[in-house]
Design a protein around this motif. Structure first.
Motif, PDB file in Angstrom:
ATOM      1  N   GLY A  36      20.419  40.391  50.934  1.00 19.17           N
ATOM      2  CA  GLY A  36      19.429  40.431  50.354  1.00 19.17           C
ATOM      3  C   GLY A  36      19.713  41.790  49.181  1.00 19.17           C
ATOM      4  N   PHE A  37      19.922  41.387  48.708  1.00 24.12           N
ATOM      5  CA  PHE A  37      19.698  42.548  47.930  1.00 24.12           C
ATOM      6  C   PHE A  37      20.658  42.628  46.982  1.00 24.12           C
ATOM      7  CE2 PHE A  37      23.050  44.944  49.756  1.00 24.12           C
ATOM      8  CZ  PHE A  37      23.996  44.798  48.981  1.00 24.12           C
ATOM      9  N   ASP A  38      20.772  42.973  45.555  1.00 20.64           N
ATOM     10  CA  ASP A  38      21.925  42.851  44.645  1.00 20.64           C
ATOM     11  C   ASP A  38      22.112  43.555  43.195  1.00 20.64           C
ATOM     12  OD1 ASP A  38      19.439  42.678  42.241  1.00 20.64           O
ATOM     13  OD2 ASP A  38      19.398  40.898  43.376  1.00 20.64           O
ATOM     14  N   PHE A  39      22.989  43.822  42.015  1.00 22.84           N
ATOM     15  CA  PHE A  39      23.055  45.077  41.900  1.00 22.84           C
ATOM     16  C   PHE A  39      22.478  44.929  40.402  1.00 22.84           C
ATOM     17  CE2 PHE A  39      26.349  44.169  44.952  1.00 22.84           C
ATOM     18  CZ  PHE A  39      26.680  45.670  45.355  1.00 22.84           C
ATOM     19  N   SER A  40      21.581  43.696  40.146  1.00 19.99           N
ATOM     20  CA  SER A  40      20.555  43.837  38.956  1.00 19.99           C
ATOM     21  C   SER A  40      20.062  45.003  38.078  1.00 19.99           C
ATOM     22  CB  SER A  40      19.668  42.680  38.428  1.00 19.99           C
ATOM     23  OG  SER A  40      18.723  42.929  39.586  1.00 19.99           O
ATOM     24  N   ALA A  41      19.792  45.209  39.000  1.00 18.44           N
ATOM     25  CA  ALA A  41      18.641  47.429  38.510  1.00 18.44           C
ATOM     26  C   ALA A  41      20.124  48.382  38.220  1.00 18.44           C
ATOM     27  CB  ALA A  41      17.667  47.613  39.504  1.00 18.44           C
ATOM     28  N   TRP A  42      20.726  48.135  38.720  1.00 21.73           N
ATOM     29  CA  TRP A  42      21.447  49.340  39.042  1.00 21.73           C
ATOM     30  C   TRP A  42      22.353  48.865  37.646  1.00 21.73           C
ATOM     31  CZ3 TRP A  42      27.370  49.873  40.978  1.00 21.73           C
ATOM     32  CH2 TRP A  42      27.481  50.799  41.325  1.00 21.73           C
ATOM     33  N   HIS A  43      22.920  48.155  37.563  1.00 21.66           N
ATOM     34  CA  HIS A  43      23.212  47.480  36.210  1.00 21.66           C
ATOM     35  C   HIS A  43      22.790  48.223  34.535  1.00 21.66           C
ATOM     36  CE1 HIS A  43      25.044  44.399  33.104  1.00 21.66           C
ATOM     37  NE2 HIS A  43      26.357  45.007  32.886  1.00 21.66           N
ATOM     38  N   ARG A  44      21.188  47.296  35.261  1.00 20.22           N
ATOM     39  CA  ARG A  44      20.442  48.002  33.438  1.00 20.22           C
ATOM     40  C   ARG A  44      20.304  49.360  34.146  1.00 20.22           C
ATOM     41  NH1 ARG A  44      17.073  43.871  36.579  1.00 20.22           N
ATOM     42  NH2 ARG A  44      15.854  45.687  37.094  1.00 20.22           N
ATOM     43  N   ALA A  45      19.816  50.181  34.791  1.00 22.58           N
ATOM     44  CA  ALA A  45      20.656  51.888  34.907  1.00 22.58           C
ATOM     45  C   ALA A  45      21.562  52.073  34.068  1.00 22.58           C
ATOM     46  CB  ALA A  45      20.147  51.938  35.306  1.00 22.58           C
ATOM     47  N   GLY A  46      22.686  50.924  33.304  1.00 24.22           N
ATOM     48  CA  GLY A  46      23.826  51.850  32.491  1.00 24.22           C
ATOM     49  C   GLY A  46      24.641  52.722  33.860  1.00 24.22           C
ATOM     50  N   LEU A  47      24.472  52.453  35.972  1.00 19.82           N
ATOM     51  CA  LEU A  47      25.330  53.242  36.486  1.00 19.82           C
ATOM     52  C   LEU A  47      26.157  52.266  37.523  1.00 19.82           C
ATOM     53  CD1 LEU A  47      21.863  53.778  38.130  1.00 19.82           C
ATOM     54  CD2 LEU A  47      23.062  55.477  36.886  1.00 19.82           C
ATOM     55  N   TRP A  48      26.345  50.919  36.517  1.00 14.39           N
ATOM     56  CA  TRP A  48      27.752  49.853  36.919  1.00 14.39           C
ATOM     57  C   TRP A  48      28.770  50.962  36.054  1.00 14.39           C
ATOM     58  CZ3 TRP A  48      27.414  44.321  38.193  1.00 14.39           C
ATOM     59  CH2 TRP A  48      28.485  43.932  39.173  1.00 14.39           C
ATOM     60  N   THR A  49      29.749  50.899  36.962  1.00  7.75           N
ATOM     61  CA  THR A  49      31.134  51.354  36.065  1.00  7.75           C
ATOM     62  C   THR A  49      32.258  50.523  36.655  1.00  7.75           C
ATOM     63  OG1 THR A  49      31.145  53.601  37.071  1.00  7.75           O
ATOM     64  CG2 THR A  49      29.364  53.669  35.552  1.00  7.75           C
ATOM     65  N   ASP A  50      33.687  51.413  36.005  1.00  4.74           N
ATOM     66  CA  ASP A  50      34.686  50.764  36.887  1.00  4.74           C
ATOM     67  C   ASP A  50      34.307  51.076  37.763  1.00  4.74           C
ATOM     68  OD1 ASP A  50      35.161  49.329  34.337  1.00  4.74           O
ATOM     69  OD2 ASP A  50      36.553  50.863  33.729  1.00  4.74           O
ATOM     70  N   GLY A  51      33.773  52.237  39.202  1.00  6.72           N
ATOM     71  CA  GLY A  51      34.135  52.531  40.168  1.00  6.72           C
ATOM     72  C   GLY A  51      34.084  52.057  40.882  1.00  6.72           C
ATOM     73  N   TYR A  52      32.880  50.803  39.936  1.00  4.79           N
ATOM     74  CA  TYR A  52      32.882  49.710  41.634  1.00  4.79           C
ATOM     75  C   TYR A  52      33.287  48.305  41.244  1.00  4.79           C
ATOM     76  CZ  TYR A  52      30.046  46.576  43.948  1.00  4.79           C
ATOM     77  OH  TYR A  52      29.958  45.652  45.183  1.00  4.79           O
ATOM     78  N   GLN A  53      33.936  48.025  41.341  1.00  2.00           N
ATOM     79  CA  GLN A  53      34.894  46.772  40.948  1.00  2.00           C
ATOM     80  C   GLN A  53      35.361  45.260  42.329  1.00  2.00           C
ATOM     81  OE1 GLN A  53      39.065  47.340  39.959  1.00  2.00           O
ATOM     82  NE2 GLN A  53      38.727  45.950  38.140  1.00  2.00           N
ATOM     83  N   PRO A  54      34.440  44.492  42.316  1.00  2.00           N
ATOM     84  CA  PRO A  54      34.187  43.849  42.382  1.00  2.00           C
ATOM     85  C   PRO A  54      35.779  42.601  42.065  1.00  2.00           C
ATOM     86  CG  PRO A  54      32.704  42.855  41.863  1.00  2.00           C
ATOM     87  CD  PRO A  54      32.885  44.702  40.602  1.00  2.00           C
ATOM     88  N   HIS A  55      36.222  42.135  43.539  1.00  2.00           N
ATOM     89  CA  HIS A  55      37.534  40.975  42.975  1.00  2.00           C
ATOM     90  C   HIS A  55      37.191  39.926  43.349  1.00  2.00           C
ATOM     91  CE1 HIS A  55      38.986  44.879  42.869  1.00  2.00           C
ATOM     92  NE2 HIS A  55      40.314  44.198  42.621  1.00  2.00           N
ATOM     93  N   CYS A  56      36.663  38.666  42.948  1.00  2.00           N
ATOM     94  CA  CYS A  56      35.947  37.326  43.327  1.00  2.00           C
ATOM     95  C   CYS A  56      37.188  36.550  43.141  1.00  2.00           C
ATOM     96  CB  CYS A  56      34.750  37.737  42.280  1.00  2.00           C
ATOM     97  SG  CYS A  56      33.851  38.633  42.193  1.00  2.00           S
ATOM     98  N   LEU A  57      36.986  35.532  43.456  1.00  2.00           N
ATOM     99  CA  LEU A  57      37.303  34.171  43.740  1.00  2.00           C
ATOM    100  C   LEU A  57      36.476  33.094  43.434  1.00  2.00           C
ATOM    101  CD1 LEU A  57      39.144  33.894  47.038  1.00  2.00           C
ATOM    102  CD2 LEU A  57      39.897  33.790  44.413  1.00  2.00           C
ATOM    103  N   ILE A  58      36.063  32.302  42.289  1.00  2.00           N
ATOM    104  CA  ILE A  58      35.625  31.610  41.515  1.00  2.00           C
ATOM    105  C   ILE A  58      36.174  30.195  41.447  1.00  2.00           C
ATOM    106  CG2 ILE A  58      34.443  31.447  39.118  1.00  2.00           C
ATOM    107  CD1 ILE A  58      35.199  34.170  39.085  1.00  2.00           C
ATOM    108  N   ALA A  59      34.653  28.652  42.071  1.00  2.00           N
ATOM    109  CA  ALA A  59      34.478  27.579  41.931  1.00  2.00           C
ATOM    110  C   ALA A  59      33.450  27.373  41.116  1.00  2.00           C
ATOM    111  CB  ALA A  59      34.691  27.528  43.388  1.00  2.00           C
ATOM    112  N   ASP A  60      34.044  26.157  40.337  1.00  2.00           N
ATOM    113  CA  ASP A  60      33.174  25.238  39.476  1.00  2.00           C
ATOM    114  C   ASP A  60      32.048  26.699  38.661  1.00  2.00           C
ATOM    115  OD1 ASP A  60      33.776  22.845  39.751  1.00  2.00           O
ATOM    116  OD2 ASP A  60      33.173  23.300  42.416  1.00  2.00           O
ATOM    117  N   GLY A  61      32.704  27.780  38.587  1.00  2.00           N
ATOM    118  CA  GLY A  61      31.317  28.355  37.347  1.00  2.00           C
ATOM    119  C   GLY A  61      30.884  29.496  38.632  1.00  2.00           C
ATOM    120  N   GLN A  62      31.023  29.273  39.854  1.00  2.00           N
ATOM    121  CA  GLN A  62      30.051  30.372  40.702  1.00  2.00           C
ATOM    122  C   GLN A  62      30.900  30.961  41.619  1.00  2.00           C
ATOM    123  OE1 GLN A  62      26.664  30.213  40.297  1.00  2.00           O
ATOM    124  NE2 GLN A  62      27.429  28.653  38.950  1.00  2.00           N
TER     125      GLN A  62
END
Length: 296
Positions: A36-62
Motif C-alpha cells: 500500500g505504499f511505494d518509494f517514488s517520492a523518496w526517490h524524487r527527494a534524492g533519498l534512495w541511496t545504495d544503503g537500500y538495495q532491492p534484490h529482484c527477480l524479473i519476468a517479461d520485464g516486470q
C-alpha cells in the motif's frame, strides 16, 4: 542483469533497479500492490541511496519478487554494530509458490552471511515458519511505558512534511535519536518515515531544539522518536505533550534508563523479529526494541 532458471522457468536477477526507470516503476507498482505504499517520492527527494538495495527477480520485464537489503549501523553501549535488515519481501500473487523468495533469501545470505554483526527482519504472522529454515531465530522485543509528567508549558509546533521539508532535513542532520539503541547515520531511512507513515506526527519543540515524532492514541501518547543535537531527558519532551486525559506515554525506542518505566512484551502483530549473527546474544541480555523509525 543476470539470466537464470528457477525450477525450469527463466528469470532475470538484478540488484540495481534504482537506475532503471522501467524496473523501478515496476518495483513501485508491486510495492504498492503488496504494502500500500511505494518509494517514488523518496526517490524524487534524492533519498534512495545504495544503503537500500532491492534484490529482484524479473519476468517479461516486470519485477515479480523481491527482498531488499538495508545496510544499518546501531550503537549498543557505545559501540557500533553493523547490521543488515531485510525488508520489502514480496512476490507478485501469480508467481507465489514457485520458490522465488527461497531463492532470493539463499542468495542474499550466501553473499552477506558472516559479514556483519547481525542480519534481521520483521515477519508477519503468515510466514513465521519460513524464516527459521534459513537460520533465523525469534527474539522478543520490549514495550516501554511510563506515566506522563506534569505539563511544562512548552507548546509543540505541528510541522507539515512537505512545506517544512527543509526544516525536517536540518533537524535530522543536526539531531541524534535519543534512545539507548539508536540507529546511526541513516537520515535517508528516517526521512522515509517522516515523509511517509509518520508524516502526520511531526512536532518542533523550539525551546528544547527538538524534533519529536508523536501522536495521541486513546489516553496515551505514543512518542515514536526524538531528534536533538544534545542529550536530554525524555521526561522534558513528554512534559511538552502533557494534557488532560493523557495519562501514559509509550516509547517507540528503548530509553537510556529504565527507572520509572513499566516493561512488557511488545505485541507481535505483523512485526515479529527474527535474527541471526554474532550480536544475537546481546539482544537477549536486556530489554530492548528496535526503534520504530528504523524499520525498513
Amino acid at each position: 542483469m543476470e539470466s537464470l532458471s528457477i525450477y525450469g522457468t527463466p528469470y532475470q536477477f538484478s540488484s540495481s533497479i534504482r537506475q532503471d526507470k522501467l524496473l523501478r516503476d515496476s518495483f513501485n507498482q508491486l510495492t504498492q500492490l503488496t504494502f500500500g505504499f511505494d518509494f517514488s517520492a523518496w526517490h524524487r527527494a534524492g533519498l534512495w541511496t545504495d544503503g537500500y538495495q532491492p534484490h529482484c527477480l524479473i519476468a517479461d520485464g516486470q519485477v515479480v519478487a523481491n527482498i531488499s537489503v538495508n545496510r544499518m549501523t546501531f550503537c549498543w553501549e557505545g559501540h557500533p554494530l553493523s547490521m543488515i535488515q531485510l525488508g520489502t519481501v514480496m512476490t507478485r500473487p501469480d508467481f507465489r509458490g514457485r520458490g522465488l523468495s527461497r531463492y532470493l533469501m539463499e542468495r542474499i545470505l550466501q553473499v552477506y552471511g558472516g559479514t556483519v554483526d547481525l542480519i534481521y527482519l520483521f515477519a508477519n504472522h503468515t510466514v513465521l515458519e519460513f524464516y527459521p529454515k534459513f537460520g533465523f531465530s525469534p527474539v522478543e522485543e520490549t514495550l516501554f511505558s511510563r506515566e506522563m509528567p506534569a505539563p511544562s508549558g512548552e507548546v509543540p509546533r505541528r510541522l507539515d512534511a512537505d512545506a517544512d521539508f527543509s526544516l525536517l532535513l536540518e533537524m535530522v542532520q543536526r539531531g541524534k535519536p535519543q534512545g539507548a539503541f539508536p540507529m546511526v547515520g541513516n537520515r535517508e531511512l528516517s526521512l522515509f518515515h517522516l515523509l511517509g507513515p509518520y508524516r502526520d506526527c511531526l512536532y518542533l519543540l523550539p525551546n528544547l531544539d527538538v524534533l519529536a515524532v508523536a501522536e495521541y492514541q486513546g489516553g496515551s501518547l505514543l512518542l515514536w522518536e526524538v531528534f536533538s543535537p544534545q542529550k536530554l531527558s525524555i521526561g522534558q519532551v513528554l512534559a511538552a505533550f502533557s494534557q488532560p486525559g493523557i495519562s501514559r506515554a509509550i516509547l517507540g525506542f528503548p530509553p537510556n534508563g529504565l527507572g520509572g518505566y513499566a516493561l512488557s512484551p511488545l505485541p507481535g502483530g505483523d512485526d515479529m523479529l527474527f535474527v541471526q549473527g554474532p550480536a544475537e546474544e546481546l539482544l537477549r541480555k536486556r530489554p530492548f526494541r528496535f526503534p520504530a523509525l528504523s524499520h525498513a
